[in-house]
Design an enzyme around this catalytic site. Structure first.
Site, PDB file in Angstrom:
ATOM      1  CE  LYS A 196     -40.960   4.688  59.673  1.00 47.34           C
ATOM      2  NZ  LYS A 196     -41.759   5.151  58.553  1.00 47.34           N
ATOM      3  CE  LYS A 249     -40.459   0.959  58.128  1.00 52.57           C
ATOM      4  NZ  LYS A 249     -41.090   2.077  57.521  1.00 52.57           N
TER       5      LYS A 249
HETATM    6  C1  PBG Z   1     -42.604   6.276  55.241  1.00 52.69           C
HETATM    7  C2  PBG Z   1     -42.025   4.920  55.299  1.00 52.69           C
HETATM    8  C3  PBG Z   1     -40.674   4.518  55.251  1.00 52.69           C
HETATM    9  C4  PBG Z   1     -40.683   3.137  55.215  1.00 52.69           C
HETATM   10  C5  PBG Z   1     -42.006   2.729  55.282  1.00 52.69           C
HETATM   11  N1  PBG Z   1     -42.802   3.842  55.358  1.00 52.69           N
HETATM   12  C6  PBG Z   1     -39.445   5.318  55.135  1.00 52.69           C
HETATM   13  C7  PBG Z   1     -38.990   6.177  56.230  1.00 52.69           C
HETATM   14  O1  PBG Z   1     -39.586   6.244  57.308  1.00 52.69           O
HETATM   15  O2  PBG Z   1     -38.015   6.861  55.965  1.00 52.69           O
HETATM   16  C8  PBG Z   1     -39.466   2.251  55.116  1.00 52.69           C
HETATM   17  C9  PBG Z   1     -39.718   0.906  54.541  1.00 52.69           C
HETATM   18  C10 PBG Z   1     -38.503   0.194  54.096  1.00 52.69           C
HETATM   19  O3  PBG Z   1     -37.345   0.612  54.335  1.00 52.69           O
HETATM   20  O4  PBG Z   1     -38.677  -0.863  53.475  1.00 52.69           O
HETATM   21  N2  PBG Z   1     -42.590   6.990  56.414  1.00 52.69           N
END
Ligand code: PBG
Length: 326
Positions: A196, A249
């Site tokens: 991520k 992601k």
């Molecule tokens: C929570 C999380 C996020 C997303 C998914 N889980 C936000 C972040 O990490 O700031 C983003 C998903 C999206 O942008 O569609 N940690």
């Protein structure tokens, strides 16, 4: 044999021939549909940067989940917006928290639909970071693990079919696996947000969840977008700790990472077509710059071609409808 004996256009002449030799299939069975459920609201609240996606009451989430299921989408991914946020993010592990309540309601109405619970503290903390803070403002990795583990157990007890940690703390997959197993929840799989990245493409999501960090950013826990080797390392560590499915992601700016992770891990890989990717297509389509349907189906197919088995996307319901028409 080169040209003129070989002519690649031969297999492109008709719709049927193109279909016969198509290497990548896209079906609603590949999709996961993310939903935002807000505790205590009535009805739905639009999210400005995500046309077509709303913050939902629990009852509306049940209805939308049913729509997804009817379109052939096998799973929803739940994000909760709590009644109130605090330093620790305590609604995350509250058995009466919004994700727990919604999970029970969806499973009761649609037992065959998979409910995946996103597992993170950032929607629940007053400061918006993905874990609890040390006095110096740094996210405390090891103190956060215990909260994540409690949250996972609470979500699984509420009926979540899969828990999906998205916090990027070191060691969280192992901590969650141990806590689930201690509680007898040995059959609950973990879908780990393994690679991520600290991405600008989460902007609309943070508006939706009110989870933008109150100070600083997430670069001390989410990955540097420049790193591919590290993405593979993160993934393989999650696998060692017990991840059943791994995730990359965002998706489109990281197709090379999806490919590497699929090759190195050789296990189910999910890719998250995130809020900013969705917003870009919606904005361009609304301006008349893009054919939305063609652009979405091409993008989702490309994510599958790169190596993703599972595509998490806000376009899931529209794409499922378009795929039924073709
Ligand atoms: C929570 C999380 C996020 C997303 C998914 N889980 C936000 C972040 O990490 O700031 C983003 C998903 C999206 O942008 O569609 N940690």
């Amino acid at each position: 044999m080169p040209f003129p004996q070989t002519r690649l256009r031969r297999l492109r002449t008709t719709h049927a021939l193109r279909g016969l030799v198509r290497e990548t299939r896209l079906t609603p069975a590949d999709f996961v549909y993310p939903m935002f459920v807000a505790h205590g609201i009535e009805g739905r609240e639009p999210i400005a940067a995500m046309p077509g996606v709303d913050r939902l009451s629990i009852a509306h989430a049940v209805t939308e989940a049913g729509e997804a299921l009817a379109l052939g989408i096998p799973a929803v991914l739940l994000f909760g917006i709590p009644l109130s946020k605090d330093e620790d993010g305590s609604e995350a592990w509250d058995d009466e928290g919004v994700v727990q309540l919604t999970t029970r309601a969806i499973k009761q109405a649609h037992p065959e639909l998979l409910v995946i619970a996103d597992l993170c503290l950032c929607e629940y903390t007053s400061h918006g970071h993905c874990g609890v803070l040390r006095p110096d403002g740094i996210v405390d990795n090891d103190a956060t693990l215990e909260r994540l583990a409690r949250t996972a157990v609470s979500q699984a007890r509420a009926g979540a079919d899969v828990v999906a940690p998205s916090d990027m703390m070191d060691g969280r997959v192992g901590a969650i696996r141990a806590a689930l197993d201690d509680d007898g929840l040995v059959e609950t799989p973990i879908l780990a947000y393994s690679a991520k990245f600290a991405s600008a493409f989460y902007g609309p999501f943070r508006e939706a969840a009110g989870s933008a960090p109150a100070f600083g950013d997430r670069r001390s826990y989410q990955m540097d977008p420049a790193n591919g080797d590290e993405a593979v390392r993160e993934t393989l560590l999650d696998v060692q700790e017990g991840a059943d499915i791994v995730m990359v992601k965002p998706a489109l700016p990281y197709l090379d990472v999806i490919r590497r992770v699929k090759q190195e891990a050789a296990m189910p890989v999910a890719a998250y077509n995130v809020s900013g990717e969705y917003a870009m297509v919606k904005a361009a389509a609304a301006a008349g710059y893009l054919d939305e349907r063609a652009a979405v189906l091409e993008a989702l197919t490309s994510i599958r071609r790169a190596g993703a088995d599972i595509v998490i996307t806000y376009h899931a319901k529209d794409a499922a409808r378009w795929l039924q028409e073709t």
